[in-house]
Design a protein around this motif. Structure first.
Motif, PDB file in Angstrom:
ATOM      1  N   SER A 148      -6.798   6.982  -1.112  1.00  0.00           N
ATOM      2  CA  SER A 148      -8.119   7.121  -0.481  1.00  0.00           C
ATOM      3  C   SER A 148      -9.209   7.306  -1.523  1.00  0.00           C
ATOM      4  O   SER A 148     -10.309   6.747  -1.406  1.00  0.00           O
ATOM      5  CB  SER A 148      -8.109   8.313   0.484  1.00  0.00           C
ATOM      6  N   SER A 149      -8.891   8.075  -2.562  1.00  0.00           N
ATOM      7  CA  SER A 149      -9.875   8.312  -3.625  1.00  0.00           C
ATOM      8  C   SER A 149     -10.194   7.015  -4.365  1.00  0.00           C
ATOM      9  O   SER A 149     -11.365   6.716  -4.633  1.00  0.00           O
ATOM     10  CB  SER A 149      -9.327   9.354  -4.602  1.00  0.00           C
ATOM     11  N   ARG A 150      -9.153   6.247  -4.677  1.00  0.00           N
ATOM     12  CA  ARG A 150      -9.363   4.980  -5.393  1.00  0.00           C
ATOM     13  C   ARG A 150     -10.142   3.988  -4.528  1.00  0.00           C
ATOM     14  O   ARG A 150     -11.000   3.246  -5.024  1.00  0.00           O
ATOM     15  CB  ARG A 150      -8.010   4.388  -5.800  1.00  0.00           C
ATOM     16  N   LEU A 151      -9.849   3.984  -3.209  1.00  0.00           N
ATOM     17  CA  LEU A 151     -10.558   3.083  -2.304  1.00  0.00           C
ATOM     18  C   LEU A 151     -12.051   3.415  -2.271  1.00  0.00           C
ATOM     19  O   LEU A 151     -12.900   2.518  -2.240  1.00  0.00           O
ATOM     20  CB  LEU A 151      -9.957   3.175  -0.903  1.00  0.00           C
ATOM     21  N   SER A 152     -12.365   4.698  -2.331  1.00  0.00           N
ATOM     22  CA  SER A 152     -13.778   5.102  -2.370  1.00  0.00           C
ATOM     23  C   SER A 152     -14.451   4.604  -3.645  1.00  0.00           C
ATOM     24  O   SER A 152     -15.603   4.157  -3.629  1.00  0.00           O
ATOM     25  CB  SER A 152     -13.883   6.626  -2.280  1.00  0.00           C
ATOM     26  N   GLN A 153     -13.717   4.673  -4.764  1.00  0.00           N
ATOM     27  CA  GLN A 153     -14.263   4.172  -6.036  1.00  0.00           C
ATOM     28  C   GLN A 153     -14.499   2.657  -5.981  1.00  0.00           C
ATOM     29  O   GLN A 153     -15.504   2.152  -6.493  1.00  0.00           O
ATOM     30  CB  GLN A 153     -13.302   4.515  -7.179  1.00  0.00           C
ATOM     31  N   VAL A 154     -13.557   1.935  -5.351  1.00  0.00           N
ATOM     32  CA  VAL A 154     -13.706   0.482  -5.218  1.00  0.00           C
ATOM     33  C   VAL A 154     -14.923   0.154  -4.368  1.00  0.00           C
ATOM     34  O   VAL A 154     -15.708  -0.751  -4.700  1.00  0.00           O
ATOM     35  CB  VAL A 154     -12.429  -0.131  -4.606  1.00  0.00           C
ATOM     36  N   TYR A 155     -15.107   0.892  -3.269  1.00  0.00           N
ATOM     37  CA  TYR A 155     -16.282   0.663  -2.420  1.00  0.00           C
ATOM     38  C   TYR A 155     -17.571   0.894  -3.204  1.00  0.00           C
ATOM     39  O   TYR A 155     -18.541   0.139  -3.080  1.00  0.00           O
ATOM     40  CB  TYR A 155     -16.244   1.590  -1.201  1.00  0.00           C
ATOM     41  N   ALA A 156     -17.570   1.938  -4.026  1.00  0.00           N
ATOM     42  CA  ALA A 156     -18.761   2.240  -4.826  1.00  0.00           C
ATOM     43  C   ALA A 156     -19.046   1.122  -5.825  1.00  0.00           C
ATOM     44  O   ALA A 156     -20.209   0.734  -6.038  1.00  0.00           O
ATOM     45  CB  ALA A 156     -18.567   3.574  -5.551  1.00  0.00           C
ATOM     46  N   SER A 157     -17.973   0.604  -6.445  1.00  0.00           N
ATOM     47  CA  SER A 157     -18.148  -0.488  -7.421  1.00  0.00           C
ATOM     48  C   SER A 157     -18.657  -1.756  -6.737  1.00  0.00           C
ATOM     49  O   SER A 157     -19.522  -2.462  -7.272  1.00  0.00           O
ATOM     50  CB  SER A 157     -16.820  -0.776  -8.122  1.00  0.00           C
ATOM     51  N   GLN A 210      -5.410  -4.509  -0.944  1.00  0.00           N
ATOM     52  CA  GLN A 210      -4.117  -3.868  -1.217  1.00  0.00           C
ATOM     53  C   GLN A 210      -4.136  -2.394  -0.828  1.00  0.00           C
ATOM     54  O   GLN A 210      -3.173  -1.877  -0.246  1.00  0.00           O
ATOM     55  CB  GLN A 210      -3.767  -4.025  -2.697  1.00  0.00           C
ATOM     56  N   LEU A 211      -5.237  -1.703  -1.131  1.00  0.00           N
ATOM     57  CA  LEU A 211      -5.344  -0.276  -0.796  1.00  0.00           C
ATOM     58  C   LEU A 211      -5.388  -0.065   0.713  1.00  0.00           C
ATOM     59  O   LEU A 211      -4.776   0.886   1.249  1.00  0.00           O
ATOM     60  CB  LEU A 211      -6.585   0.318  -1.458  1.00  0.00           C
ATOM     61  N   PRO A 220      -3.529  10.893  -0.970  1.00  0.00           N
ATOM     62  CA  PRO A 220      -4.949  11.145  -1.267  1.00  0.00           C
ATOM     63  C   PRO A 220      -5.481  10.325  -2.442  1.00  0.00           C
ATOM     64  O   PRO A 220      -6.665  10.014  -2.507  1.00  0.00           O
ATOM     65  CB  PRO A 220      -4.985  12.642  -1.587  1.00  0.00           C
ATOM     66  N   THR A 221      -4.601   9.950  -3.374  1.00  0.00           N
ATOM     67  CA  THR A 221      -5.071   9.157  -4.524  1.00  0.00           C
ATOM     68  C   THR A 221      -5.494   7.753  -4.082  1.00  0.00           C
ATOM     69  O   THR A 221      -6.411   7.159  -4.650  1.00  0.00           O
ATOM     70  CB  THR A 221      -3.963   9.046  -5.587  1.00  0.00           C
ATOM     71  N   LEU A 273      -2.819   2.096   3.161  1.00  0.00           N
ATOM     72  CA  LEU A 273      -3.246   3.124   4.111  1.00  0.00           C
ATOM     73  C   LEU A 273      -2.760   2.809   5.518  1.00  0.00           C
ATOM     74  O   LEU A 273      -2.339   3.712   6.264  1.00  0.00           O
ATOM     75  CB  LEU A 273      -4.774   3.240   4.101  1.00  0.00           C
ATOM     76  N   ASN A 274      -2.801   1.513   5.888  1.00  0.00           N
ATOM     77  CA  ASN A 274      -2.360   1.129   7.229  1.00  0.00           C
ATOM     78  C   ASN A 274      -0.855   1.259   7.395  1.00  0.00           C
ATOM     79  O   ASN A 274      -0.355   1.407   8.516  1.00  0.00           O
ATOM     80  CB  ASN A 274      -2.776  -0.312   7.536  1.00  0.00           C
ATOM     81  N   ALA A 275      -0.126   1.185   6.273  1.00  0.00           N
ATOM     82  CA  ALA A 275       1.335   1.258   6.342  1.00  0.00           C
ATOM     83  C   ALA A 275       1.846   2.690   6.468  1.00  0.00           C
ATOM     84  O   ALA A 275       3.032   2.904   6.729  1.00  0.00           O
ATOM     85  CB  ALA A 275       1.940   0.604   5.102  1.00  0.00           C
ATOM     86  N   THR A 276       1.000   3.687   6.284  1.00  0.00           N
ATOM     87  CA  THR A 276       1.416   5.097   6.355  1.00  0.00           C
ATOM     88  C   THR A 276       0.840   5.734   7.610  1.00  0.00           C
ATOM     89  O   THR A 276      -0.148   5.271   8.180  1.00  0.00           O
ATOM     90  CB  THR A 276       0.931   5.869   5.118  1.00  0.00           C
ATOM     91  N   SER A 277       1.443   6.806   8.013  1.00  0.00           N
ATOM     92  CA  SER A 277       0.954   7.541   9.187  1.00  0.00           C
ATOM     93  C   SER A 277      -0.344   8.254   8.838  1.00  0.00           C
ATOM     94  O   SER A 277      -0.613   8.538   7.668  1.00  0.00           O
ATOM     95  CB  SER A 277       2.014   8.557   9.641  1.00  0.00           C
ATOM     96  N   PRO A 278      -1.173   8.568   9.834  1.00  0.00           N
ATOM     97  CA  PRO A 278      -2.483   9.196   9.564  1.00  0.00           C
ATOM     98  C   PRO A 278      -2.387  10.482   8.755  1.00  0.00           C
ATOM     99  O   PRO A 278      -3.211  10.729   7.882  1.00  0.00           O
ATOM    100  CB  PRO A 278      -3.034   9.464  10.968  1.00  0.00           C
ATOM    101  N   GLY A 279      -1.367  11.254   8.984  1.00  0.00           N
ATOM    102  CA  GLY A 279      -1.282  12.526   8.266  1.00  0.00           C
ATOM    103  C   GLY A 279      -0.590  12.429   6.929  1.00  0.00           C
ATOM    104  O   GLY A 279      -0.679  13.340   6.102  1.00  0.00           O
TER     105      GLY A 279
END
Length: 712
Positions: free
Chosen positions: A290-299, A272-273, A287-288, A277-283
């Motif tokens: 991306s931050s949550r996705l990093s937490q999911v990767y860590a888990s 879902q995250l 940021p929340t 991210l893919n649905a929005t433009s790169p810029g």
């Protein structure tokens, strides 16, 4: 008889003419009745039929009135004068009777006939008896229906004392206890109390083997824990392997992976995250996100999610799933393999408390060895019901023993438990006998000097001492289990069962047997082993004639009577019938006592025989199947996994019954204790062949363990 008629019509206005004539006709022979009970035995059933609202005492009083009326009529008749006939020659009674029947000769004192009105009308008698029989059948049917309805609606219930302090901590979310304590609880199944004021403590990291007789309540207790009827800390996760996986389009490997709820939740959130991210433009990315996705990767990294497919595949392989089978859809598997899937899901998800009920029932020896090895390293708490002594010896660190509505805990494996239990019972028996002897000695002193004034004070002190002693209770022992196979049949000359050059397959591309040659006789004690899918059950079905060889010949002795016990015997029983009805439907024409005797030979006695099959435990259903198998007096037994659902004591009784049986026996089993107890020859099914293993079970286990070690 007129007086009797008046009494009957005044007391029972509803009595019809036929029944009235029948009763008065029976009462005509007054000499047959000495008291009211004699009258009741003769006509009581008919009177109850007419007066259904009257009690037995009222009918007995009516019989007394009828008896008095009959006796009075007889006394009056005895005063009448009788004519005397002087015979001038001997009379041949048979000849005179024959002549009288043809209307010849004169009537004599030898041929005085009663008036037809005084005889019992056979048609009326048959009608009355038919009414009584119909009433009895309706009453019996009503009782059976009530029993079946009661049996099918029986449910288990539980109650327990709750520690308020622990409950508050649990509700507040502050409880972090890993040990499980269920104190002062009761469990009942319908009206039958299974456990009373019991206590259960499960220490985290320990592996508990759960033992007890069939029907004692082991499976019911597991259900009470898993369903929440018996309350434990809410943060402790429980998984009860009881039902097979529902067949659908899910791949077997994915089905196991989905059982890890945390991993599935994280993977779903990751997808879902990434979509956000893919649905929005790169810029313009949030940021929340991306931050949550990093937490999911860590888990995911913390729980080693990337290694999960390999781990799930290893578990499935250990339980007998090949690489191709792991890619099959769950709907394509049989019930037994779906149960293995359920076990694989439980082992993969690793709950805080894992409840297993007879996990070895669906496994071959190779899979059992793998499961034993896997569970020895189980990280959390395990509670397993099993009848396999060897499995319990290897897996268990503790034993829970359910008996006499109590739970006893023992440290160590099954062998240690058995020795400790035996010693404890022996010591309790010695203590009981010593206390009994002491009481008898004191009571003897009291009886001897009870009326001795000089020793009155001493006698009183002895009486008070006896009153203060605890109640003397005999040692409670479980009754011995006895199974009795048929014993009366003639010996058959060998060979009685033989396969010559037999081939068999369902599809030509996958042959199951290629030219096998085997034979059996009345002394055979053969066990068949092999991996699941190797054809063990198929071989048995060829021997009993259910499957026909594609090539080759099956030879059977003309007087051979085979008793076949299927591993799916439960599916062949009508759950709505009682055990008596099950046997009667297959073997009609016998008395209820005969059916009860047959069921009693396998431990299905008393009210068990009148309960619905659905309300019986797995082991009790197996005993019904044994009784059904032996009703035809077989002289050769073919048993497919007969130990499934049986308790340890019944497995031992089965071994003794097989050894005592005078006919031949062939069985498929993975129970090591039964194999060692009964079998003289071991056949191995593998690669389309059936071969005899010279070294027996020990050699077969050595080969399997070597293969298992090589796979590691």
């Amino acid at each position: 008889m007129a007086a009797c008629g008046v009494i009957l019509t005044s007391t029972l206005p509803a009595i019809d003419g036929d029944l009235l004539n029948y009763v008065t006709g029976v009462l005509e022979d007054a000499d047959e009745f000495n008291n009211a009970n004699d009258v009741y035995e003769a006509v009581g059933g008919v009177l109850h039929e007419v007066a259904q609202d009257k009690e037995t005492d009222e009918i007995l009083k009516l019989c007394e009135k009828l008896l008095k009326a009959v006796k009075v009529g007889t006394d009056q008749g005895s005063n009448a004068s009788t004519s005397m006939i002087l015979l001038d020659a001997p009379v041949h009674i048979g000849a005179r009777l024959e002549a009288e029947e043809h209307g010849e000769g004169d009537a004599s004192i030898w041929m005085v006939k009663k008036d037809n009105s005084m005889l019992v009308n056979k048609k009326k008698l048959e009608k009355a008896e038919a009414k009584i029989k119909a009433k009895q059948e309706r009453r019996a049917q009503k009782e059976v229906t009530t029993t079946k309805q009661t049996g099918s609606t029986i449910t288990a219930s539980a109650s327990q004392a709750v520690n308020r302090k622990e409950q508050k901590m649990d509700e507040s979310g502050n409880s972090r206890a890993t040990d499980i304590r269920i104190e002062n609880f009761d469990v009942a199944f319908g009206d039958k109390v299974l456990l009373k004021e019991a206590n259960l403590t499960l220490t985290f990291g320990r592996r508990y083997g759960f033992c007890g007789r069939n029907g004692a309540g082991k499976s019911t207790l597991l259900k009470m824990i898993s369903s929440g009827e018996l309350r434990i800390q809410s943060h402790i996760s429980i998984l009860h392997v009881e039902q097979e996986v529902i067949g659908d389009e899910t791949i077997a490997l994915d089905s196991v992976l989905e059982s890890d709820v945390l991993r599935e939740k994280l993977l779903k959130e990751e997808r879902q995250l990434i979509e956000k991210l893919n649905a929005t433009s790169p810029g313009g990315a949030d940021p929340t996100v991306s931050s949550r996705l990093s937490q999911v990767y860590a888990s995911l990294e913390e729980i080693e999610a990337d290694k999960a497919p390999a781990k799930a595949g290893m578990i499935l392989a250990g339980l007998g799933f090949s690489q191709d089978m792991q890619k099959m859809k769950t709907r394509e598997f049989s019930g037994g393999w779906r149960m293995r899937l359920a076990l694989a899901r439980a082992l993969f998800s690793k709950p805080d408390l894992l409840l297993l009920d007879e996990p070895t029932n669906m496994l071959d020896i190779k899979a059992i060895l793998w499961l034993e090895s896997y569970l020895q390293n189980w990280p959390s708490t395990l509670l397993v019901v099993s009848h396999d002594k060897n499995f319990l010896d290897v897996v268990s660190t503790d034993i829970l023993y359910l008996h006499s509505k109590t739970l006893d805990a023992f440290k160590g494996d099954y062998e240690t438990f058995f020795k400790t239990k035996t010693e404890r019972l022996s010591n309790q028996q010695k203590e009981f006998e010593a206390q009994k002897q002491f009481r008898e000695h004191v009571q003897g002193f009291i009886n001897r000097f009870r009326y001795n004034a000089n020793r009155a004070a001493l006698v009183q002190s002895k009486i008070k001492m006896l009153d203060k002693l605890p109640v003397l209770k005999p040692v409670e022992r479980d009754p011995d289990v006895i199974l009795k196979f048929p014993a009366e049949f003639e010996k058959l000359s060998p060979p009685i069962l033989q396969l010559d050059e037999v081939e068999f397959y369902y599809t030509k591309e996958k042959p199951i047997f290629k030219k096998i040659d085997i034979s059996a006789n009345m002394e055979s004690r053969t066990c068949i082993v092999g991996e699941n899918g190797s054809g063990k059950t198929t071989l048995l079905k060829i021997l009993i004639g259910e499957h026909h060889p594609v090539a080759g010949v099956l030879h059977k002795h003309r007087n051979l009577r085979v008793g076949y016990f299927s591993q799916h015997h439960v599916d062949q029983l009508d759950m709505d019938q009682t055990p008596i009805e099950v046997v009667a439907s297959r073997f009609p024409g016998h008395t209820v006592e005969r059916y009860r005797h047959q069921l009693g030979s396998f431990g299905v006695t008393g009210e068990l025989a009148t309960r619905s099959v659905a309300s019986l435990s797995g082991g009790q259903k197996s005993r019904v199947a044994f009784a059904l198998m032996c009703m035809g007096n077989p002289n050769f037994l073919i048993l497919d996994e007969p130990t499934n659902h049986l308790d340890i004591e019944t497995v031992e009784a089965l071994g003794k019954a097989i050894n005592a049986f005078k006919g031949g026996v062939m069985l498929v089993s993975h129970d090591e204790s039964l194999i060692r107890m009964t079998c003289k020859e071991l056949w191995v099914c593998a690669n389309g062949e059936v071969t005899s293993m010279e070294g027996g079970l020990d050699e077969y286990k050595r080969i399997v363990e070597a293969e298992f070690a090589a796979q590691k």
